[in-house]
Enzyme design. Structure first.
Site, PDB file in Angstrom:
ATOM      1  N   HIS A   1     125.649   2.373   7.877  1.00 21.79           N
ATOM      2  CA  HIS A   1     125.344   3.660   7.244  1.00 21.79           C
ATOM      3  C   HIS A   1     126.441   4.674   7.589  1.00 21.79           C
ATOM      4  CE1 HIS A   1     122.770   6.477   5.321  1.00 21.79           C
ATOM      5  NE2 HIS A   1     122.465   7.162   6.409  1.00 21.79           N
TER       6      HIS A   1
ATOM      7  N   SER B   1     123.484  10.139   2.143  1.00 25.92           N
ATOM      8  CA  SER B   1     122.216  10.051   2.855  1.00 25.92           C
ATOM      9  C   SER B   1     121.252  11.167   2.440  1.00 25.92           C
ATOM     10  CB  SER B   1     122.479  10.045   4.352  1.00 25.92           C
ATOM     11  OG  SER B   1     121.468   9.320   4.992  1.00 25.92           O
TER      12      SER B   1
ATOM     13  N   LYS C   1     120.145  12.486  -1.390  1.00 22.90           N
ATOM     14  CA  LYS C   1     118.821  12.672  -2.018  1.00 22.90           C
ATOM     15  C   LYS C   1     118.820  13.995  -2.795  1.00 22.90           C
ATOM     16  CE  LYS C   1     116.676  10.915   2.305  1.00 22.90           C
ATOM     17  NZ  LYS C   1     116.809   9.500   2.332  1.00 22.90           N
TER      18      LYS C   1
HETATM   19  C1  GTR Z   1     117.510   9.243   8.406  1.00 21.18           C
HETATM   20  C2  GTR Z   1     116.536   9.331   7.295  1.00 21.18           C
HETATM   21  C3  GTR Z   1     117.141   8.789   6.057  1.00 21.18           C
HETATM   22  C4  GTR Z   1     118.548   9.337   5.822  1.00 21.18           C
HETATM   23  C5  GTR Z   1     119.340   9.592   7.100  1.00 21.18           C
HETATM   24  C6  GTR Z   1     120.499  10.576   6.998  1.00 21.18           C
HETATM   25  O1  GTR Z   1     116.973   9.628   9.609  1.00 21.18           O
HETATM   26  O2  GTR Z   1     115.408   8.636   7.667  1.00 21.18           O
HETATM   27  O3  GTR Z   1     116.283   9.043   4.978  1.00 21.18           O
HETATM   28  O4  GTR Z   1     118.498  10.433   5.017  1.00 21.18           O
HETATM   29  O5  GTR Z   1     118.556  10.106   8.092  1.00 21.18           O
HETATM   30  O6  GTR Z   1     120.440  11.588   6.334  1.00 21.18           O
HETATM   31  O7  GTR Z   1     121.479  10.323   7.690  1.00 21.18           O
END
Ligand code: GTR
Length: 443
Positions: A423, A282, A286
């Site tokens: 996720h 996540s 990045k």
């Molecule tokens: C969310 C964000 C995503 C992702 C995620 C995470 O809130 O919008 O881009 O990075 O968090 O890191 O779990």
């Protein structure tokens, strides 16, 4: 006529009668409805798919800013790669400082019989300006005792402190700022209750048994994940970099921290520093991709559901977009990036170009079908459009034309899977990463 088995002398129940005209008409109606639905779904899928490909005005990874196409790896290395790096530094991630001259590494703890004897554990403090009271990060390192030569190593950030990745009670609890939203955190400080809370995301013993080392760092050691005007975190040491629109962002700082960890690995003889795999899920995914893009010492990059600003194409207008990410996390990317809010479809660059910066090194992108925000198909398309650069190196890259079926991983030099479920980081994901690493690094 089909009937149920008669129970307790009850009247046999008719399921359906094939010889009844009425029923035949009903079945035909149902079938034609079903057919219509399937037809509509297939057409919309086909239209959606072809629109994705046709209507996306994706910048060509192989075309120089002056319009000239490049044709070989030499042109890529000398011309196009530096051009792309510069665009992303200026417009998205911001500029990062060099390795600090005064940085030193201090071994603060070591146990050669950790985890019931299977591992050597080290905890290393990286003092960025050489002072004990200066900014630092703590690396937690596990090395497999059964391997007698320098080992390939995974390195990745954790969200809640090194102590969160295992129940090993010898791991120092982080003293860095943590969000109070994290369970077991009081007054932005981790407590004993945070020990092992993320252990399911870090299969330490499995990794060690497969012959790999594992290093992890709490991302908040480098920069706490909130918009603090860069008063905390490593950026506070570089105030001049914050005065510009291509300022040293959180994402760039996290990537920079991974490179500093690699500086340490180069000094540790138990680690094969030519085989360091940078991994992240996540938001950490990045940072991982940017670390792999900017620092070619990383032998392999593994991104898990990194989504927007990670592996996902912004031009594929699904999941999180630029406006949302800049609003919710204004510190993640540099100030310049905000001008692209609402312009995802006409962005003059996109994430396939960042993935291409990893070439020709092995790259694995993992998506999850149920993770809408990170947009599986957008992540797949990025790998697809990064592939031409792998080909310049006579490398097949992804080896696929279309997105693979759910739970069908592929292991080209670009590996990819779209896992079922939401996720997360699951044992399934790690199993594919280990298979991929076995193929490309652990020869
Ligand atoms: C969310 C964000 C995503 C992702 C995620 C995470 O809130 O919008 O881009 O990075 O968090 O890191 O779990």
């Amino acid at each position: 006529m089909y009937t149920c088995v008669q129970l307790n002398g009850a009247e046999p129940k008719k399921l359906f009668e094939l010889n009844s005209e009425k029923m035949k008409v009903k079945i035909l109606k149902i079938m034609s409805k079903g057919f219509l639905i399937i037809l509509i779904l297939s057409i919309s899928y086909f239209i959606g798919f072809s629109q994705d490909i046709r209507s996306m005005q994706l910048p060509d990874v192989l075309r120089l800013n002056n319009g000239t196409l490049i044709h070989n790896s030499h042109q890529w290395i000398t011309k196009r790669r530096p051009e792309i790096l510069e665009v992303f530094k200026q417009q998205m991630y911001g500029q990062s400082p060099e390795r600090p001259e005064k940085m030193i590494f201090r071994l603060i703890e070591k146990d050669c019989r950790a985890l019931n004897g299977i591992a050597t554990r080290k905890q290393i403090r990286v003092l960025f300006d050489g002072r004990t009271e200066g900014p630092y990060m703590d690396i937690l390192l596990y090395l497999p005792n059964q391997v007698k030569h320098p080992v390939p190593l995974f390195v990745g950030y954790n969200y809640a402190g090194n102590q969160s990745i295992s129940n090993d009670t010898a791991i120092n609890i982080t003293r860095s700022w943590i969000s109070n939203k994290t369970k077991g955190v009081i007054n932005n400080q981790a407590t004993e209750a945070t020990r092992g809370m993320a252990a399911s995301a870090w299969p330490v013993e499995t990794i060690l048994k497969r012959g790999y080392g594992l290093a992890t760092i709490y991302a908040g050691d480098i920069d706490p994940d909130f918009d603090d005007g860069f008063k905390n975190g490593i950026q506070a040491s570089y105030p001049e970099l914050q005065k510009k629109e291509d300022n040293f962002s959180t994402m760039a700082a996290w990537a920079w921290g991974l490179s500093r960890a690699l500086d340490y690995f180069e000094t540790d003889k138990a680690i094969n520093n030519k085989k360091v795999i940078v991994y992240g899920t996540s938001r950490m995914g990045k940072a991982t991709i940017w670390a792999g893009a900017t620092d070619q010492r990383f032998a392999m990059v593994i991104s898990n559901e990194s989504g927007a600003g990670g592996a996902k194409l912004f031009h594929h207008l699904q999941g999180e977009n630029i406006a949302q990410i800049c609003k919710n996390f204004p510190h993640w990317f540099c100030h310049n990036f905000r001008q692209y809010a609402g312009k995802d479809s006409i962005l003059p660059f996109d994430q396939h170009m960042v993935l291409a910066l990893v070439a020709p090194r092995p790259l694995y992108v993992a998506s999850a079908q149920g993770s809408y925000i990170t947009d599986s198909y957008g992540e797949f398309l990025s790998t697809k459009y990064a592939e031409p650069v792998y080909r310049l190196f006579h490398n097949k890259g992804l080896t696929l034309k279309e997105m693979p079926a759910i739970d069908h991983p592929v292991f080209g030099q670009i590996g990819y899977h779209n896992r079922s479920g939401g996720h997360d980081i699951l044992p399934y994901d790690w199993e594919q990463f280990l298979r991929f690493v076995d193929i490309y690094l652990h020869r």
